[in-house]
Scaffold this motif. Structure first.
Motif, mmCIF file in Angstrom:
data_model
loop_
_atom_site.group_PDB
_atom_site.id
_atom_site.type_symbol
_atom_site.label_atom_id
_atom_site.label_comp_id
_atom_site.label_asym_id
_atom_site.label_seq_id
_atom_site.Cartn_x
_atom_site.Cartn_y
_atom_site.Cartn_z
ATOM 1 N N VAL A 4 0.845 -1.200 0.000
ATOM 2 C CA VAL A 4 0.000 0.000 0.000
ATOM 3 C C VAL A 4 0.880 1.249 0.000
ATOM 4 N N ILE A 5 1.920 1.244 0.806
ATOM 5 C CA ILE A 5 2.826 2.400 0.858
ATOM 6 C C ILE A 5 3.511 2.577 -0.496
ATOM 7 N N GLY A 6 3.945 1.495 -1.098
ATOM 8 C CA GLY A 6 4.569 1.562 -2.428
ATOM 9 C C GLY A 6 3.597 2.077 -3.474
ATOM 10 N N LEU A 7 2.360 1.588 -3.410
ATOM 11 C CA LEU A 7 1.334 2.020 -4.366
ATOM 12 C C LEU A 7 1.010 3.501 -4.191
ATOM 13 N N VAL A 8 0.908 3.974 -2.953
ATOM 14 C CA VAL A 8 0.650 5.386 -2.680
ATOM 15 C C VAL A 8 1.821 6.227 -3.200
ATOM 16 N N GLY A 9 3.045 5.730 -3.004
ATOM 17 C CA GLY A 9 4.230 6.445 -3.491
ATOM 18 C C GLY A 9 4.232 6.569 -5.007
ATOM 19 N N VAL A 10 3.866 5.511 -5.695
ATOM 20 C CA VAL A 10 3.815 5.530 -7.166
ATOM 21 C C VAL A 10 2.741 6.503 -7.647
ATOM 22 N N VAL A 11 1.565 6.434 -7.038
ATOM 23 C CA VAL A 11 0.468 7.326 -7.441
ATOM 24 C C VAL A 11 0.834 8.773 -7.145
ATOM 25 N N LEU A 12 1.373 9.028 -5.973
ATOM 26 C CA LEU A 12 1.761 10.389 -5.596
ATOM 27 C C LEU A 12 2.869 10.911 -6.517
ATOM 28 N N GLY A 13 3.852 10.088 -6.805
ATOM 29 C CA GLY A 13 4.929 10.476 -7.730
ATOM 30 C C GLY A 13 4.396 10.782 -9.118
ATOM 31 N N GLY A 14 3.442 9.971 -9.575
ATOM 32 C CA GLY A 14 2.833 10.205 -10.893
ATOM 33 C C GLY A 14 2.073 11.522 -10.935
ATOM 34 N N LEU A 15 1.319 11.791 -9.849
ATOM 35 C CA LEU A 15 0.567 13.045 -9.788
ATOM 36 C C LEU A 15 1.501 14.253 -9.766
ATOM 37 N N ILE A 16 2.543 14.186 -8.967
ATOM 38 C CA ILE A 16 3.499 15.299 -8.907
ATOM 39 C C ILE A 16 4.171 15.496 -10.267
ATOM 40 N N GLY A 17 4.536 14.415 -10.926
ATOM 41 C CA GLY A 17 5.135 14.500 -12.267
ATOM 42 C C GLY A 17 4.179 15.120 -13.279
ATOM 43 N N ALA A 18 2.909 14.730 -13.210
ATOM 44 C CA ALA A 18 1.915 15.267 -14.147
ATOM 45 C C ALA A 18 1.702 16.757 -13.913
ATOM 46 N N VAL A 19 1.604 17.169 -12.653
ATOM 47 C CA VAL A 19 1.412 18.583 -12.333
ATOM 48 C C VAL A 19 2.633 19.389 -12.785
#
Length: 178
Positions: A4-19
Motif C-alpha cells: 500500500v505504501i509503495g502504491l501510494v508512493g507511485v500514485v503520488l509520484g505520478g501526480l506530482i510529475g503530471a502537475v
C-alpha cells in the motif's frame, strides 16, 4: 502494508510529475505565444513605420534654400499624415505610446503654424523661423522615435568576432611618402 505504501508512493509520484509537466508546458506555451505575437506585431509595425518615415521626408531637418513650404503646403502635409494614420492599412493603430505622442505633437504643430482663418483657409504669411524650427524638430523627433521603436537605432544584440586571417603573411607596410 508495504504494498500500500509503495502504491501510494507511485500514485503520488505520478501526480506530482503530471502537475510539474503541466505547469512547465503551460509556461513554455505562453512564452512561445507571446513571442510569436510580438514578432507579428513588430513585422506589421515595421511595414507601417517605413511608410510614415518615407512620408516624413516632406519635412526635412533643414529646408533647401528657397524651398520652404507655404502654410497651405504644411496643411497638405498634415492631411497626408492623417491619411496614413486612418488609411486602409491603419498605420496609426500600430504606433507605440511614444511614437503616437511624437506624431500628435507634429500634427498639432502643423495645424498651429497653418494659422487657419474663419473660412478654414491657411494664412498667406511665410513661416517664421521659430515655427519652421519647431515643425522640423518635431518631424525629426518622430523619425527618431520610429527608428527606436523598431530597434533600428540599437546595435545588434549578437556579438560578432572578426574572422582570423586565412593565410599568414607579412604584415602590411606603409607606403613611403614621395
Amino acid at each position: 502494508m508495504t504494498v500500500v505504501i509503495g502504491l501510494v508512493g507511485v500514485v503520488l509520484g505520478g501526480l506530482i510529475g503530471a502537475v510539474t509537466s503541466y505547469v512547465t508546458n503551460r509556461s513554455s506555451m505562453l512564452i512561445q505565444l507571446e513571442h510569436s505575437y510580438d514578432v507579428t506585431l513588430r513585422d506589421k509595425r515595421l511595414e507601417r513605420y517605413q511608410v510614415l518615415f518615407h512620408l516624413s521626408e516632406c519635412i526635412p531637418r533643414s529646408w533647401q534654400p528657397g524651398a520652404e513650404p507655404t502654410r497651405a503646403r504644411l496643411l497638405e502635409f498634415r492631411k497626408t499624415f492623417h491619411d496614413w494614420y486612418f488609411g486602409a492599412d491603419a498605420g496609426g493603430m500600430f504606433l507605440t505610446r511614444a511614437s503616437k505622442t511624437c506624431y500628435l505633437n507634429l500634427q498639432n504643430a502643423l495645424i498651429d503654424v497653418s494659422r487657419l482663418d474663419a473660412t478654414g483657409t491657411p494664412s498667406a504669411e511665410p513661416l517664421e523661423e521659430a515655427e519652421s524650427r519647431l515643425v522640423r524638430h518635431l518631424a525629426s523627433e518622430l523619425r527618431h522615435q520610429l527608428a527606436e521603436d523598431v530597434g533600428a537605432s540599437h546595435p545588434p544584440r549578437l556579438r560578432w568576432s572578426r574572422v582570423d586571417r586565412t593565410v599568414e603573411g607579412p604584415e602590411p607596410t606603409t607606403v613611403p611618402d614621395r
